[in-house]
Scaffold this motif. Structure first.
Motif, PDB file in Angstrom:
ATOM      1  N   TYR A 483       0.860  -1.172   0.000  1.00 31.96           N
ATOM      2  CA  TYR A 483       0.000   0.000   0.000  1.00 31.96           C
ATOM      3  C   TYR A 483       0.899   1.226   0.000  1.00 31.96           C
ATOM      4  CZ  TYR A 483      -2.805   3.829   1.894  1.00 31.96           C
ATOM      5  OH  TYR A 483      -3.414   5.047   2.104  1.00 31.96           O
ATOM      6  N   ASN A 484       0.503   2.245  -0.753  1.00 33.30           N
ATOM      7  CA  ASN A 484       1.313   3.464  -0.840  1.00 33.30           C
ATOM      8  C   ASN A 484       0.404   4.687  -0.829  1.00 33.30           C
ATOM      9  OD1 ASN A 484       4.108   4.768  -1.742  1.00 33.30           O
ATOM     10  ND2 ASN A 484       2.495   5.728  -2.945  1.00 33.30           N
ATOM     11  N   SER A 485       0.793   5.670  -0.057  1.00 32.76           N
ATOM     12  CA  SER A 485       0.112   6.959  -0.044  1.00 32.76           C
ATOM     13  C   SER A 485       1.174   8.040   0.015  1.00 32.76           C
ATOM     14  CB  SER A 485      -0.825   7.075   1.162  1.00 32.76           C
ATOM     15  OG  SER A 485      -1.345   8.384   1.276  1.00 32.76           O
ATOM     16  N   SER A 487       2.047  12.386  -0.659  1.00 27.34           N
ATOM     17  CA  SER A 487       1.542  13.746  -0.815  1.00 27.34           C
ATOM     18  C   SER A 487       2.722  14.671  -1.046  1.00 27.34           C
ATOM     19  CB  SER A 487       0.765  14.190   0.428  1.00 27.34           C
ATOM     20  OG  SER A 487       0.367  15.542   0.327  1.00 27.34           O
ATOM     21  N   LYS A 504      -1.364  14.336  -4.837  1.00 24.65           N
ATOM     22  CA  LYS A 504      -1.516  13.126  -4.027  1.00 24.65           C
ATOM     23  C   LYS A 504      -1.709  11.895  -4.907  1.00 24.65           C
ATOM     24  CE  LYS A 504      -3.462  15.366   0.086  1.00 24.65           C
ATOM     25  NZ  LYS A 504      -4.548  15.349   1.096  1.00 24.65           N
ATOM     26  N   HIS A 505      -1.172  10.792  -4.410  1.00 25.66           N
ATOM     27  CA  HIS A 505      -1.382   9.484  -5.021  1.00 25.66           C
ATOM     28  C   HIS A 505      -1.688   8.480  -3.919  1.00 25.66           C
ATOM     29  CE1 HIS A 505       1.280  11.603  -7.904  1.00 25.66           C
ATOM     30  NE2 HIS A 505       0.496  11.024  -8.801  1.00 25.66           N
ATOM     31  N   VAL A 506      -2.692   7.670  -4.143  1.00 23.20           N
ATOM     32  CA  VAL A 506      -3.066   6.628  -3.190  1.00 23.20           C
ATOM     33  C   VAL A 506      -3.308   5.348  -3.982  1.00 23.20           C
ATOM     34  CG1 VAL A 506      -4.746   5.850  -1.486  1.00 23.20           C
ATOM     35  CG2 VAL A 506      -4.130   8.269  -1.604  1.00 23.20           C
TER      36      VAL A 506
END
Length: 950
Positions: A483-485, A487, A504-506
């Motif tokens: 999992y990657n989040s 900002s 942002k990328h989620v």
């Protein structure tokens, strides 16, 4: 660097010393070879970095290329990007200039796959997290890898289509403390500077240009004689402005100290580095207290620590940073300074007048005066990269299972100090009686400071991993779920409000790799990611990829063949994405009403601004790329290694304006639609021979060598870009490379007036013999913009080759790297080649001009003292083959015998001399560097140094 950073480094160092207790005596008795042998090309069991992990080389079925940090040390540069030329197959590095602190090159992976410059950027990952890389130094780099195909990059989701550059820094090891110290001292020189003629040649050629224009000469015979003899330097100056402003050489130095070691509990790598590079400007700060010397300095620190907290729980702390200072004289930017040097005629005015004032006019300033008397421009930058990762082994649930969590914070801040003032300059005239009069321009003012500007960004990244790695007999399975989040915030006060909002990328991704008998390998990977820049119902995308590998040499029918040591076939196919649709295209799925349109009202046509309906696309999405890659890896007789990759990328969904379906004359502001498409294909090949057998290096010969040749090729083609309907097929960009130059096709020079009369009419200006003749592409009898067609190639090479070799004999070693490129075009334009244009200079190339006497041999058009609109059209006449071969690095070293070092408690000592960018073979005739045609020049560096190990 604050007190906390120093404290951290001291604590790590103390841990390293403690870990050596009980080992020091044994370490001191270990034998140390005089020189380390050149290793075989590949240790197939060695683990290489891949996306969010590592894999043994034999198990990798994707396309990647790697260079070690020790190889990057052979290029002495302040920017890490400038050590990558020719080092990584598939990576095109384009130099931007040599100004210290402002010399970041452009990196392109496997050629151009999309329109526009902003959409080509590689994703840069430092130790698994997105961050900047330019400020790192080779001594802290373990390796740099380029991930190239979909199997390698699909896990990055909509950010992997342009390729991913993995930068891996060094970490500690389970072993005695090893201390390395090195210093390197050298100097820069400009690889090439523009060449211009002196005042005598300038004046006589200017007179010739005036005569060709039907005007009277400006300079008399007495004027020409004064310029020739230099008898009156104040009123007949002959100034080489490059010599007045620049030094011949500028010093550069580097100091490095690092510690590496550890135990089964704690492993550490600590580094301190200092580098300083002075600019080519003269030391005007020593001459005027309100100016500064041009210089750049940076201090790097790194502390990478791995700790086993319990039998199952481990922690990794990665902490790196830099502090940099840059100073330039004058309030003007560097490009402005070099632009003035390239334009100012040598006889415009002297550097100093007879009364000691600076020479100059109302329109022309004095380059040296600008450096001395207009203030200074300084900056201070700080970069921080920090990561904490915890890993728990879950063998109690399933053997080989582990879970990890990581958080990373990266930041950059640069403050600027801009101190400006003006100065008085004067233009001197003299009457017939010899009396001198001065016309003065500008005025001397005091310094005015501006400390308000800054540039900064930060990103925060959270990651979670579930890893599994286990072997069941002949079956091996490794898997990853993540999992990657992240900002990213650009807090530069000069950016717009939209660009200041966080990016942002989620999402997440996964990978599963299966191997059977270490012979058959299959891998499936995927990414699932969303971006804030797209509509909510179209924000996330799924990006799958699969690859297969077959190690044929493990089959029984090849094991008996002693000639084939290793043979692996592999292939991959998958889908990746790119959300780099342009910084000005943010949130275009929303209807906005910009305050930009102007209306002209009233009898005076007064301009009144107002709101307008902005273009928008409610269905905007990312670019999609389908990639196929086929590869082969072969080793013959344990010494000769060969790799080959063939690839094809198809990029679709590129934003274009639908000008083909809605004509521009309708006056409608058209939205950007995901309709563009590009095909890009090519290959990468490497062949390497070493006289050291891959079976081992225990029995090494006195003479060892390795030779490696690499080449990579990429050629793109626009499949569709919705361009407006053209009158003629040859004017379409569709079917041609991205960035294809369009211009007039030159047929040579007009021989005489009869040839001009018999040729199509050229509309740009009245013609004379010696003017450039162009081809009438459409046959209408008129040469105009409808006759522009594709000419030459782009500035990005299609083919790159490199030759790297290492040689060792007893204590001596030699390492060199040649790089060559072809399939690119350079352009001879601007004041450096277009004589007298915009009141500029004249270069030696104009000596081969057309005259009635040289009509049969001339390679340059007739001279004109006015802006010649015919001869200086963008055309093939001024294009040159941009191919070149450069010696990127050369290093000769000597490792001292161990018998001389024992008393000094030194385990290894090596002295060396090093050269970077030593020479270039090209078609530029010595006028310009084939990569850097204007602005701050490319640099040649020569240095000497010593490396010590304790």
């Amino acid at each position: 660097m604050n007190a906390n950073h120093y404290l951290t480094i001291r604590l790590i160092f103390l841990l390293g010393l403690i870990s050596q207790m009980g080992r020091s005596q044994q370490a001191g008795t270990d034998s140390v070879k005089t020189i380390a042998p050149i290793p075989p090309y590949d240790n197939r069991n060695a683990e290489l970095p891949i996306a969010y992990g590592r894999q043994p080389l034999w198990k990798i079925t994707s396309a990647l290329s790697t260079v070690s940090g020790s190889d990057l040390q052979k290029n002495f540069a302040t920017n890490l990007g400038n050590t990558l030329f020719g080092r990584i197959p598939g990576l095109t590095v384009q130099q931007s200039g040599g100004e210290p602190g402002n010399d970041t090159p452009t990196l392109i992976g496997r050629g151009i796959n999309t329109f526009g410059g902003s959409g080509r950027n590689l994703l840069i990952m430092v130790d698994g997290f997105e961050s900047s890389y330019e400020q790192l130094v080779p001594d802290e780099i373990e390796s740099i890898s380029l991930l190239k195909d979909a199997s390698a990059t699909a896990i990055y989701g909509l950010r992997g289509a342009n390729g991913v550059l993995l930068v891996t820094t060094k970490r500690g090891s389970d072993g005695p403390l090893v201390v390395n110290f090195s210093t390197q001292q050298g100097f820069h020189t400009a690889s090439r500077l523009p060449q211009f003629l002196g005042s005598y040649d300038y004046a006589r050629l200017y007179n010739e240009g005036l005569r060709n224009d039907g005007k009277a000469p400006r300079y008399t015979d007495a004027d020409l004689e004064a310029y020739r003899t230099g008898s009156d330097p104040y009123f007949y100056p002959n100034v080489n402005w490059y010599n007045e402003v620049l030094k011949k050489t500028a010093p550069i130095s580097n100091y490095n100290l690092n510690f590496r070691g550890g135990s089964s509990t704690v492993r550490y790598f600590v580094l301190l580095n200092a580098i300083q590079s002075n600019g080519l400007y003269k030391n005007v700060g020593d001459l005027d207290p309100e100016s500064v010397n041009s210089k750049y300095s940076r201090f790097n620190f790194r502390s990478n620590v791995d700790i086993n907290l319990t039998k199952r729980l481990s922690a990794s702390l990665t902490l790196g940073g830099s502090v940099e200072d840059k100073a330039n004289p004058a309030a003007t930017k560097t490009d402005t300074v070099f632009s003035a040097l390239a334009k100012l005629p040598p006889n415009a005015f002297p550097v100093y007048n007879q009364d000691g004032s600076f020479g100059g006019t109302s329109a022309l300033t004095n380059p040296l005066g600008n450096l001395l008397r207009t203030g200074s421009y300084t900056s201070n930058g700080r970069t921080l990269q920090s990561t904490l990762k915890l890993t728990e082994q879950l063998d109690m649930i399933a053997q080989g299972l582990s879970i990890s969590a990581a958080v990373s914070f990266n930041s950059f801040f640069r403050s600027f100090s801009d101190k400006t003032k003006t100065y008085e300059r004067a233009f001197a005239t003299r009457n017939a009686s010899g009396e001198v009069f001065y016309s003065r321009f500008g005025q001397n003012t005091s310094l005015v400071g501006n400390e308000a500007n800054s540039d900064q960004w930060r990103n925060v990244i959270f990651q979670g991993f579930l890893n599994y790695d286990r072997t069941f007999g002949k079956h091996g399975i490794s898997a990853l779920l993540m999992y990657n989040s992240d900002s990213y915030t650009n807090v530069n006060p000069t950016t717009s409000a939209i660009q200041s909002l966080p990016f942002k990328h989620v999402g997440g991704g996964g990978r599963i790799t299966y191997s059977n008998r270490n012979t058959y390998i299959g891998e499936f990977s995927f990414g699932y990611m969303g971006s804030e820049n797209f509509p909510k119902d179209r924000r996330y995308g799924f990006f799958p990829a699969a690859s297969l590998g077959w190690i044929v040499s493990n089959e029984n029918f090849l094991k008996e063949n002693s000639a084939i040591t290793y043979l692996k076939l592999r292939g991959s196919y998958g889908l990746t994405g790119s959300d780099q649709i342009g910084v000005n295209n943010r949130f275009i799925f929303e209807q906005r009403y910009p305050y930009t349109d102007a209306y002209y009202l009233g009898n005076n046509n007064t301009q009144v601004f107002g709101l307008a309906e902005g273009a928008f696309n409610p269905d905007v999405t990312w670019e999609r790329q389908k990639t196929v890659n086929l590869g082969v890896e072969l080793t013959l007789a344990k010494r000769l290694d060969f790799t080959l990759d063939l690839f094809r990328n198809n990029r679709s969904g590129i934003l274009v304006s639908p000008n083909r379906t809605v004509p521009q004359y309708t006056g409608v502001v058209l939205p950007l639609l995901n309709q563009g498409e590009i095909d890009n294909k090519g290959f990468e090949a490497t062949i390497r021979y070493s006289n050291q057998s891959a079976a081992g290096t225990s029995a090494t010969s006195a003479f060892q060598y390795m030779v490696e040749a690499s080449s990579w090729y990429a050629q793109n083609k626009i499949v569709y870009n919705a361009e407006a309907i053209r009158l003629f097929d040859y004017q379409y960009t569709t079917g041609r490379p991205v960035g294809q130059p369009f211009g007039l096709e030159a047929l040579g020079l007009f021989k005489d007036q009869a040839e001009i009369a018999a040729s199509p009419r050229q509309i740009f200006s009245s013609l004379q013999p010696g003017d450039i003749k162009y081809k009438d592409q459409n046959g209408d009898g008129v040469i105009d913009q409808n006759d522009t067609r594709p000419i030459g190639n782009t500035s990005v090479p299609t083919l790159t080759v490199s030759l790297h070799s290492k040689l060792q004999y007893k204590g001596f070693d030699l390492d060199f790297l040649f790089q060559g490129v072809t399939g690119r075009t350079a352009y001879f334009g601007g004041s450096q080649f277009h004589a007298f244009q915009n009141n500029g200079q004249v270069a030696p190339i104009a000596l081969d001009r057309w005259t009635p006497e040289t009509a049969a041999t001339a390679t340059y058009p007739r001279l004109s003292a006015s802006n010649n609109l015919n001869n200086y059209q963008f055309s093939s006449f001024w294009q040159r083959d941009g191919s070149f071969i450069k010696l990127r690095s050369l290093e000769l070293g000597y490792t001292l015998p161990v018998s001389l070092l024992n008393k000094a408690q030194i385990t290894k000592a090596r002295v060396f001399v090093n050269g970077t960018n030593l020479f270039s073979l090209d078609y530029m005739q010595g006028y310009i560097d084939p990569e850097v045609s204007s602005g701050y020049p490319a640099l040649r560096t020569v240095s000497a140094g010593v490396r010590l190990q304790f």
